[in-house]
Design a protein around this motif. Structure first.
Motif, PDB file in Angstrom:
ATOM      1  N   GLU A 156       2.422  11.237 -10.271  1.00 30.05           N
ATOM      2  CA  GLU A 156       3.717  11.996 -10.586  1.00 30.05           C
ATOM      3  C   GLU A 156       4.317  12.618  -9.361  1.00 30.05           C
ATOM      4  N   ALA A 157       5.512  12.673  -9.289  1.00 31.32           N
ATOM      5  CA  ALA A 157       6.191  13.504  -8.104  1.00 31.32           C
ATOM      6  C   ALA A 157       7.330  14.068  -8.561  1.00 31.32           C
ATOM      7  N   GLU A 158       7.544  15.567  -7.801  1.00 35.06           N
ATOM      8  CA  GLU A 158       8.542  16.088  -8.391  1.00 35.06           C
ATOM      9  C   GLU A 158      10.156  15.651  -8.105  1.00 35.06           C
ATOM     10  N   THR A 159      10.105  15.054  -6.943  1.00 30.45           N
ATOM     11  CA  THR A 159      11.605  14.761  -6.321  1.00 30.45           C
ATOM     12  C   THR A 159      11.327  13.193  -6.055  1.00 30.45           C
ATOM     13  N   LYS A 160      12.649  12.445  -5.993  1.00 29.94           N
ATOM     14  CA  LYS A 160      12.761  10.912  -5.609  1.00 29.94           C
ATOM     15  C   LYS A 160      12.074  11.037  -4.255  1.00 29.94           C
ATOM     16  N   SER A 161      12.412  11.848  -3.393  1.00 29.25           N
ATOM     17  CA  SER A 161      11.834  11.747  -2.063  1.00 29.25           C
ATOM     18  C   SER A 161      10.626  11.845  -1.762  1.00 29.25           C
ATOM     19  N   GLN A 162       9.803  12.645  -2.570  1.00 28.41           N
ATOM     20  CA  GLN A 162       8.176  12.697  -2.620  1.00 28.41           C
ATOM     21  C   GLN A 162       7.900  11.313  -3.301  1.00 28.41           C
ATOM     22  N   ALA A 163       8.319  10.869  -4.100  1.00 31.49           N
ATOM     23  CA  ALA A 163       7.914   9.601  -4.725  1.00 31.49           C
ATOM     24  C   ALA A 163       8.019   8.482  -3.759  1.00 31.49           C
ATOM     25  N   LEU A 164       9.191   8.342  -3.064  1.00 31.95           N
ATOM     26  CA  LEU A 164       9.546   7.320  -1.934  1.00 31.95           C
ATOM     27  C   LEU A 164       8.625   7.588  -0.810  1.00 31.95           C
ATOM     28  N   SER A 165       8.220   8.751  -0.577  1.00 33.24           N
ATOM     29  CA  SER A 165       7.196   8.767   0.687  1.00 33.24           C
ATOM     30  C   SER A 165       5.952   8.398   0.224  1.00 33.24           C
ATOM     31  N   ARG A 166       5.398   8.981  -0.856  1.00 31.93           N
ATOM     32  CA  ARG A 166       4.144   8.370  -1.603  1.00 31.93           C
ATOM     33  C   ARG A 166       4.217   6.866  -1.726  1.00 31.93           C
ATOM     34  N   GLU A 167       5.023   6.231  -2.277  1.00 30.47           N
ATOM     35  CA  GLU A 167       5.191   4.715  -2.432  1.00 30.47           C
ATOM     36  C   GLU A 167       5.029   4.156  -1.015  1.00 30.47           C
ATOM     37  N   TYR A 168       5.918   4.570   0.025  1.00 31.13           N
ATOM     38  CA  TYR A 168       5.585   4.102   1.191  1.00 31.13           C
ATOM     39  C   TYR A 168       4.038   4.101   1.858  1.00 31.13           C
ATOM     40  N   SER A 169       3.169   5.007   1.703  1.00 31.83           N
ATOM     41  CA  SER A 169       2.149   5.519   2.191  1.00 31.83           C
ATOM     42  C   SER A 169       1.129   4.421   1.424  1.00 31.83           C
ATOM     43  N   ILE A 170       1.371   4.485   0.082  1.00 34.47           N
ATOM     44  CA  ILE A 170       0.361   3.350  -0.648  1.00 34.47           C
ATOM     45  C   ILE A 170       0.665   2.108  -0.358  1.00 34.47           C
ATOM     46  N   LYS A 171       1.858   1.741  -0.109  1.00 34.85           N
ATOM     47  CA  LYS A 171       2.137   0.313   0.388  1.00 34.85           C
ATOM     48  C   LYS A 171       1.400  -0.195   1.632  1.00 34.85           C
ATOM     49  N   ARG A 172       1.216   0.809   2.650  1.00 34.98           N
ATOM     50  CA  ARG A 172       0.544   0.676   3.679  1.00 34.98           C
ATOM     51  C   ARG A 172      -0.952   0.703   3.633  1.00 34.98           C
ATOM     52  N   MET A 173      -1.687   0.902   2.523  1.00 37.05           N
ATOM     53  CA  MET A 173      -2.833   0.847   2.344  1.00 37.05           C
ATOM     54  C   MET A 173      -3.569  -0.266   2.254  1.00 37.05           C
ATOM     55  N   THR A 174      -4.587  -0.803   2.670  1.00 42.78           N
ATOM     56  CA  THR A 174      -5.488  -1.780   2.452  1.00 42.78           C
ATOM     57  C   THR A 174      -5.738  -2.086   0.915  1.00 42.78           C
ATOM     58  N   ARG A 175      -6.140  -3.246   0.447  1.00 44.12           N
ATOM     59  CA  ARG A 175      -6.488  -3.598  -0.613  1.00 44.12           C
ATOM     60  C   ARG A 175      -7.643  -2.731  -1.160  1.00 44.12           C
ATOM     61  N   ARG A 176      -8.538  -2.707  -0.337  1.00 43.66           N
ATOM     62  CA  ARG A 176      -9.848  -1.795  -0.869  1.00 43.66           C
ATOM     63  C   ARG A 176      -9.315  -0.435  -0.836  1.00 43.66           C
ATOM     64  N   GLU A 177      -8.558   0.317   0.017  1.00 45.90           N
ATOM     65  CA  GLU A 177      -8.063   1.533  -0.260  1.00 45.90           C
ATOM     66  C   GLU A 177      -7.287   1.738  -1.559  1.00 45.90           C
ATOM     67  N   LYS A 178      -6.265   0.693  -2.159  1.00 47.20           N
ATOM     68  CA  LYS A 178      -6.069   0.794  -3.313  1.00 47.20           C
ATOM     69  C   LYS A 178      -6.851   0.638  -4.404  1.00 47.20           C
ATOM     70  N   GLU A 179      -7.685  -0.211  -4.161  1.00 45.00           N
ATOM     71  CA  GLU A 179      -8.890  -0.181  -5.214  1.00 45.00           C
ATOM     72  C   GLU A 179      -9.536   1.251  -5.648  1.00 45.00           C
ATOM     73  N   THR A 180      -9.879   1.912  -4.374  1.00 43.72           N
ATOM     74  CA  THR A 180     -10.522   3.151  -4.329  1.00 43.72           C
ATOM     75  C   THR A 180      -9.600   4.350  -5.031  1.00 43.72           C
ATOM     76  N   LEU A 181      -8.528   4.267  -4.649  1.00 46.64           N
ATOM     77  CA  LEU A 181      -7.580   5.073  -5.412  1.00 46.64           C
ATOM     78  C   LEU A 181      -7.441   4.866  -6.539  1.00 46.64           C
ATOM     79  N   ILE A 182      -7.373   3.903  -7.288  1.00 44.31           N
ATOM     80  CA  ILE A 182      -7.240   3.221  -8.714  1.00 44.31           C
ATOM     81  C   ILE A 182      -8.358   3.795  -9.259  1.00 44.31           C
ATOM     82  N   SER A 183      -9.718   3.629  -8.633  1.00 43.02           N
ATOM     83  CA  SER A 183     -11.014   3.803  -9.500  1.00 43.02           C
ATOM     84  C   SER A 183     -11.254   5.361  -9.540  1.00 43.02           C
ATOM     85  N   HIS A 184     -10.640   6.297  -8.772  1.00 47.10           N
ATOM     86  CA  HIS A 184     -10.774   7.700  -8.778  1.00 47.10           C
ATOM     87  C   HIS A 184      -9.670   8.240  -9.822  1.00 47.10           C
ATOM     88  N   LYS A 185      -8.982   7.538 -10.377  1.00 47.51           N
ATOM     89  CA  LYS A 185      -8.020   8.198 -11.258  1.00 47.51           C
ATOM     90  C   LYS A 185      -8.799   8.895 -12.514  1.00 47.51           C
TER      91      LYS A 185
END
Length: 80
Positions: free
Chosen positions: A51-80
């Motif tokens: 969750e993000a409180e504002t659209k700006s925060q969501a867009l910023s976080r989306e940008y950072s996730i899109k720059r992650m490697t597949r392995r980093e995304k898998e780690t993020l997913i597995s720690h939810k």
């Protein structure tokens, strides 16, 4: 409230986006009316969201996730 999400496509690739209505957005993706990337990789399933409180925060976080490697995304997913 906004959401940043990661979808797992049928070919096991990931798609990252943001929305203010996560259930509706996933439905739109699975109807083939979402992003061009997901249209050819249906069905998609929700792998992760946060969750993000504002659209700006969501867009910023989306940008950072899109720059992650597949392995980093898998780690993020597995720690939810």
């Amino acid at each position: 409230m906004y959401y940043v999400y990661i979808l797992q496509c049928s070919d096991k690739t990931f798609y990252t986006g943001y929305t203010d209505n996560i259930e509706k957005r996933i439905k739109v993706h699975n109807q083939g009316k979402g992003a061009k990337y997901t249209r050819a990789r249906l069905p998609v399933t929700l792998a992760y969201y946060e969750e993000a409180e504002t659209k700006s925060q969501a867009l910023s976080r989306e940008y950072s996730i899109k720059r992650m490697t597949r392995r980093e995304k898998e780690t993020l997913i597995s720690h939810k």
